[in-house]
Each structure stands twice: as structure tokens, then as C-alpha cells.
Write an enzyme that holds these catalytic residues in place. Structure first.
Site, short mmCIF file in Angstrom:
data_model
loop_
_atom_site.label_atom_id
_atom_site.label_comp_id
_atom_site.label_asym_id
_atom_site.label_seq_id
_atom_site.Cartn_x
_atom_site.Cartn_y
_atom_site.Cartn_z
N HIS A 1 3.51 2.09 12.91
CA HIS A 1 2.68 3.29 13.12
C HIS A 1 3.30 4.30 14.10
O HIS A 1 2.58 5.02 14.79
CB HIS A 1 1.27 2.91 13.60
CG HIS A 1 0.51 2.06 12.64
ND1 HIS A 1 -0.75 1.58 12.91
CD2 HIS A 1 0.82 1.59 11.40
CE1 HIS A 1 -1.18 0.85 11.88
NE2 HIS A 1 -0.22 0.84 10.95
N ASP B 1 2.90 -6.65 3.00
CA ASP B 1 2.51 -5.59 3.96
C ASP B 1 2.73 -6.07 5.39
O ASP B 1 1.82 -6.04 6.22
CB ASP B 1 1.05 -5.16 3.75
CG ASP B 1 0.65 -4.02 4.68
OD1 ASP B 1 1.56 -3.31 5.16
OD2 ASP B 1 -0.55 -3.86 4.95
N HIS C 1 0.83 -1.21 0.00
CA HIS C 1 0.00 0.00 0.00
C HIS C 1 0.86 1.26 0.00
O HIS C 1 1.90 1.32 0.64
CB HIS C 1 -1.04 0.00 1.11
CG HIS C 1 -0.52 -0.03 2.51
ND1 HIS C 1 -0.16 1.12 3.19
CD2 HIS C 1 -0.32 -1.05 3.39
CE1 HIS C 1 0.23 0.79 4.42
NE2 HIS C 1 0.15 -0.52 4.56
N ASP D 1 6.18 0.25 6.84
CA ASP D 1 4.74 0.13 6.61
C ASP D 1 4.25 1.27 5.73
O ASP D 1 3.90 2.32 6.23
CB ASP D 1 4.01 0.12 7.96
CG ASP D 1 2.54 -0.21 7.82
OD1 ASP D 1 2.13 -0.67 6.74
OD2 ASP D 1 1.79 -0.01 8.80
N GLU E 1 -4.95 2.25 2.54
CA GLU E 1 -5.11 0.99 3.27
C GLU E 1 -5.30 1.25 4.76
O GLU E 1 -6.16 0.66 5.41
CB GLU E 1 -3.86 0.10 3.06
CG GLU E 1 -3.98 -1.30 3.66
CD GLU E 1 -3.52 -1.42 5.10
OE1 GLU E 1 -3.82 -2.45 5.72
OE2 GLU E 1 -2.90 -0.47 5.64
N GLU E 2 -4.47 2.16 5.28
CA GLU E 2 -4.45 2.38 6.74
C GLU E 2 -5.78 2.90 7.27
O GLU E 2 -6.10 2.70 8.44
CB GLU E 2 -3.33 3.36 7.11
CG GLU E 2 -1.92 2.86 6.80
CD GLU E 2 -1.47 1.71 7.71
OE1 GLU E 2 -2.29 1.21 8.49
OE2 GLU E 2 -0.29 1.33 7.61
ZN LIG Z 1 0.53 -1.68 6.26
#
Ligand SMILES: [Zn+2]
Length: 463
Positions: free
Chosen positions: A422, A351, A278, A290, A323-324
Site C-alpha cells: 500500500h 494475494d 484482485h 498487491d 478488494e481493497e
Molecule cells: Zn491485496
């Protein structure tokens, strides 16, 4: 005698496995092995990741960084000479973080390190002050009486465990995704959770949370793990009062894009193999693990295959949008292509960070033992073993899997993934270039093999 013979034939027929996918010919096996060894020496994925994290950085869906990421992706595919490059619109409601601050007011005033959770509402301008009500787990909050929670700030202190396969995430993440809805329903003023992560850094982990229809929307934030411990220690000494201020808000709907690049197939160009990662990321780090890594691994893999030998089927690299914030790009793609699912032969998304791949899973309508064994042999020198036949496929493939598409999963070692996940620490320096090469080597083998295998993995896989 006749009956015995008949029974024998019947037995033979029912015991013969049906291999829908034919084993690869020796020449294809040789090419796949050459590609694998070439990928182990290529630094293309690292160059792509360096470019994305340096020239774009944070790219929260609907933000200015997202706009630049889309332009970057189109340019990169073009620069790498993909046969076709295009983008498909996806509508998102951009969430804006603003400033978030929290402090313990009583009994021992101290600042707290927090991060607002994605999708959360803000507080009133003057902030919220309230007593903390502590729950060890999300389940404890669910079981609590409303009277216990009403007018307070809920605090969930559950700590996520480290695992290679990330299996502890599913349970831990409920506090983040559903905590505000449950706490809000019981009359809480706000919710603070221990970050869904496995590190001890004084950094909070953001991530998506969801509200429920007709339930009061309360502000939600994550505490860094050391701050969650601090709060627990003060709670051992008696009642704790916390102040919370958050500016979070949402903006007008915004158009972002899935960005797609294809290496066209030589024999069956209308049949596609889907790989990708993503394109969006959270806003705190530069989205290196990520999911810049997934973007870089799959772009590089397709490019290396194109340089070596055109595959029989088309390899379509999809850089998924948003995506997130709820698989928005993946859902839009599935909606757009639902009538063409039979041409979507199989796929895999990268991912789960940038750790080495240790296992592969598959999902087919039939027993594909000979082909899977060939794949296992090609991947064994990379330290990758055969897994099981119920491949997860990666989050952006869930909607396609739901429509019956076959999936594979090249499973990365995620032991350290949730240290960074994150957070502001998700940056390029955390990526091991050799691990990235190993990932690309696995992806060239997988994508080349499935693109060149005759026969089909089947459709309408309902398990
Ligand atoms: Zn991800």
C-alpha cells in the site's frame, strides 16, 4: 466367535478412511509435472505484470485507472485466447484522496510525511490544529478515558513486526481499521497512526479504515515510520501540536466489474475451480505486488494449462473488483452464485505479493490424504511443503468459504511484503521474475490437479 467377527468388521468399517477425492492417475501426475517444469521456464506471468503496471498502473476502485484496468483485463484474457471472457457489474462508492499534509507546529516545527487512509473524510478547508495524545497501541486507546482524548489528535505508534506468514498484520491493522471509530467516539479531532508496514522508508502506507454508525467521523491518516519516530522524540520533550489538512471525499456510486476468463473443462465443464487475484489496487504505487502479481500468476497458470492439456473441469480465473475497499467484488460474486456453490469445487486466491511459495494448505469435508500427498510430491521440487487442513484461501474467497466452498492456500513468503504494501514503492522492479515463475509452477500443479481429480472435496465446510 460370531460376535468377535462382527466386532472385527465394525472396527474395519469405522477405521477405514473415506477418501472422497480419488488419487490422480499416473498420466495426470506426469502432465502436472511437465506443466510445473514448463512454468519454471515461462516468462508469461512477468509479461502480464509488466503490461498491467506499465499500461494501467494505479487502479483504485471507481477511479479512471480502474476503468482502464477492466478494459485491460478483458483484452488480455481475449489475447491469451481464453474460451470465455466476461465481466460482472459491482457497485462501489469511489473514495478520492485529494491532498493530505501534516506538520508539527510546536514545539519544533517540521513537516510530516503522511498518507490519508482510504474511506477517511477530509478536514475542514482551514485544517485541524490540535495537541497530540499518544498511545503505544490500539488497545491503549480503547482503554483510555474520553477526557484524555477529547479535542486532541490521537497518535498510535505501534510498530508491526516482520513475519513470513504475515501473522503480525491482523493485530497491527486494528489501529488503521478501527482507530478512527474508537478515537472519534472519545471526542478526538483526528487520528494519525504509524504506517501499518515493516519498512523504514519515509513513505506512508495507505489502506482501508472504517467508521462506526452514529460515531463522529474524524479524518484518519498514516505517518511514515520515520515520522512516527520523530513525533515520539518530540513528545519526549513535552506537549506537541500538529496541523492536519486533508481533502479526501467520496464520489457518487460507480459501476466497476469482476473480470472473468475461463478455460472450459473437457468432461465436467459446469464444475469450476476458482483461481485469481484482485484487479484493483491502492493509488500510491502501480499495484505490482498487491495484487498485479496475483493477477499475472493465475492468468499465466490457466493459459499454460490450456496450452498443455484441457482440464476435466473448468478453470475460472476471477480478477476480483474492489478488494481493497472491502471485498466488494467478492461479495457480489458470492451473492450472484450462491445457488451454484456445489459446482464451485475448490479455489485459491493469490494475494500476498510476489514472494516464493513455501507451503500449501487445504480445506475439505473429508480426509484426502492420498490426493494431498500426491500434491505434496508434485510441489516438493519447488521447495513447497505440506501445511495444514484449514486453508485460509485468500481474502476474496472468504465469502465463498462462508457459503461452504472448499479452499486451498498456496502460501507465499511475506517477510518483505509489508515493506511495500500500500505504498508508492509497490512497483514492478520489486518483483523477482524467478519467484513469479515458481508461483506459476505451483498454481499450474494445483489447478490442474484439482481440475482433474475425480470426486469432490465436499460442501458446507463449517470449520
Ligand atoms: Zn491485496
Amino acid at each position: 466367535m460370531k460376535k468377535v467377527y462382527y466386532n472385527f468388521l465394525l472396527l474395519l468399517v469405522i477405521s477405514l478412511p473415506i477418501y472422497a477425492v480419488k488419487p490422480l492417475e499416473q498420466s495426470a501426475l506426469d502432465t502436472a509435472a511437465e506443466l510445473r517444469d514448463k512454468a519454471l521456464k515461462s516468462d508469461l506471468a512477468y509479461q502480464i505484470l509488466e503490461s498491467l503496471t506499465t499500461e494501467v498502473g494505479p487502479r483504485l476502485a471507481g477511479s479512471e485507472g480502474d476503468v482502464r484496468a477492466v478494459a485491460w483485463a478483458e483484452n488480455k484474457f481475449t489475447e491469451l485466447k481464453f474460451d470465455r471472457v466476461w465481466k460482472e457489474p459491482v457497485t462501489v462508492t469511489p473514495w478520492q484522496r485529494g491532498v493530505a499534509a501534516a506538520e508539527i507546529l510546536k514545539p519544533f516545527p517540521q513537516p510530516l510525511v503522511i498518507s490519508a487512509l482510504g474511506n477517511s473524510v477530509g478536514t475542514p478547508e482551514e485544517g485541524i490544529r490540535a495537541e497530540i495524545v499518544h498511545f503505544a497501541t490500539f488497545a491503549d486507546l480503547q482503554a483510555a478515558e474520553a477526557a484524555e482524548v477529547k479535542g486532541k489528535i490521537v497518535f498510535i505508534s505501534h510498530k508491526m513486526a516482520k513475519t513470513r506468514d504475515g501473522s503480525s498484520y491482523g493485530r497491527a491493522v486494528q489501529a488503521r481499521s478501527q482507530g478512527a471509530a474508537v478515537a472519534g467516539e472519545k471526542g478526538a479531532k483526528a487520528i494519525l497512526i504509524r504506517s501499518i508496514g515493516t519498512d523504514d522508508d519515509r513513505l506512508a502506507h495507505t489502506g482501508l479504515m472504517n467508521y462506526r454508525e452514529n460515531v463522529n467521523r474524524i479524518p484518519a491518516a498514516a505517518l511514515s515510520s520515520p515520522d512516527a519516530d520523530l513525533l515520539l522524540r518530540q513528545l519526549q520533550r513535552g506537549a506537541v501540536e500538529v496541523g492536519l489538512t486533508m481533502e479526501a471525499s467520496v464520489a457518487e456510486p460507480f459501476t466497476t466489474y469482476n473480470v472473468i476468463g475461463e478455460i472450459r473443462g473437457s468432461e465436467r465443464p459446469d464444475e469450476v475451480i476458482i483461481i485469481g487475484g484482485h484487479l484493483d489496487s491502492w493509488d500510491l504505487g502501480t499495484g505490482a505486488v498487491d495484487d498485479g502479481a496475483g493477477v499475472a500468476i493465475t492468468m499465466a497458470a490457466a493459459k499454460l494449462i490450456a496450452e498443455q492439456q484441457r482440464p476435466k473441469r473448468t478453470i475460472r480465473v476471477v480478477l476480483w473488483a474492489a478488494e481493497e475497499v472491502g471485498l466488494i467484488g467478492a461479495k457480489a460474486y458470492a451473492e450472484k452464485y450462491k445457488a451454484e456453490m456445489r459446482q464451485h469445487i475448490t479455489g485459491a486466491e493469490s494475494d500476498f505479493g510476489a514472494g516464493p511459495i513455501w507451503s500449501f494448505d487445504w480445506r475439505s469435508a473429508h480426509d484426502e490424504t492420498p490426493f494431498i500427498d500426491q500434491l505434496a510430491q508434485l510441489l516438493a521440487p519447488l521447495g513447497i511443503k505440506k501445511g495444514h487442513d484449514k486453508a485460509n484461501g485468500g481474502p476474496d474467497l472468504y465469502p465463498l468459504r462462508g457459503l461452504g466452498m472448499s479452499t486451498f492456500a498456496l502460501r507465499q513468503d511475506g517477510t518483505d511484503y509489508f515493506d511495500l504494501h500500500h505504498t508508492a514503492n509497490d512497483t514492478l522492479d520489486k518483483v523477482n521474475p524467478q519467484h513469479l515463475q515458481q508461483n506459476v509452477a505451483a498454481y499450474v500443479v494445483f489447478a490442474f490437479a484439482v481440475a482433474n481429480a475425480d470426486g469432490n472435496f465436499g460442501f458446507n465446510l463449517t470449520y
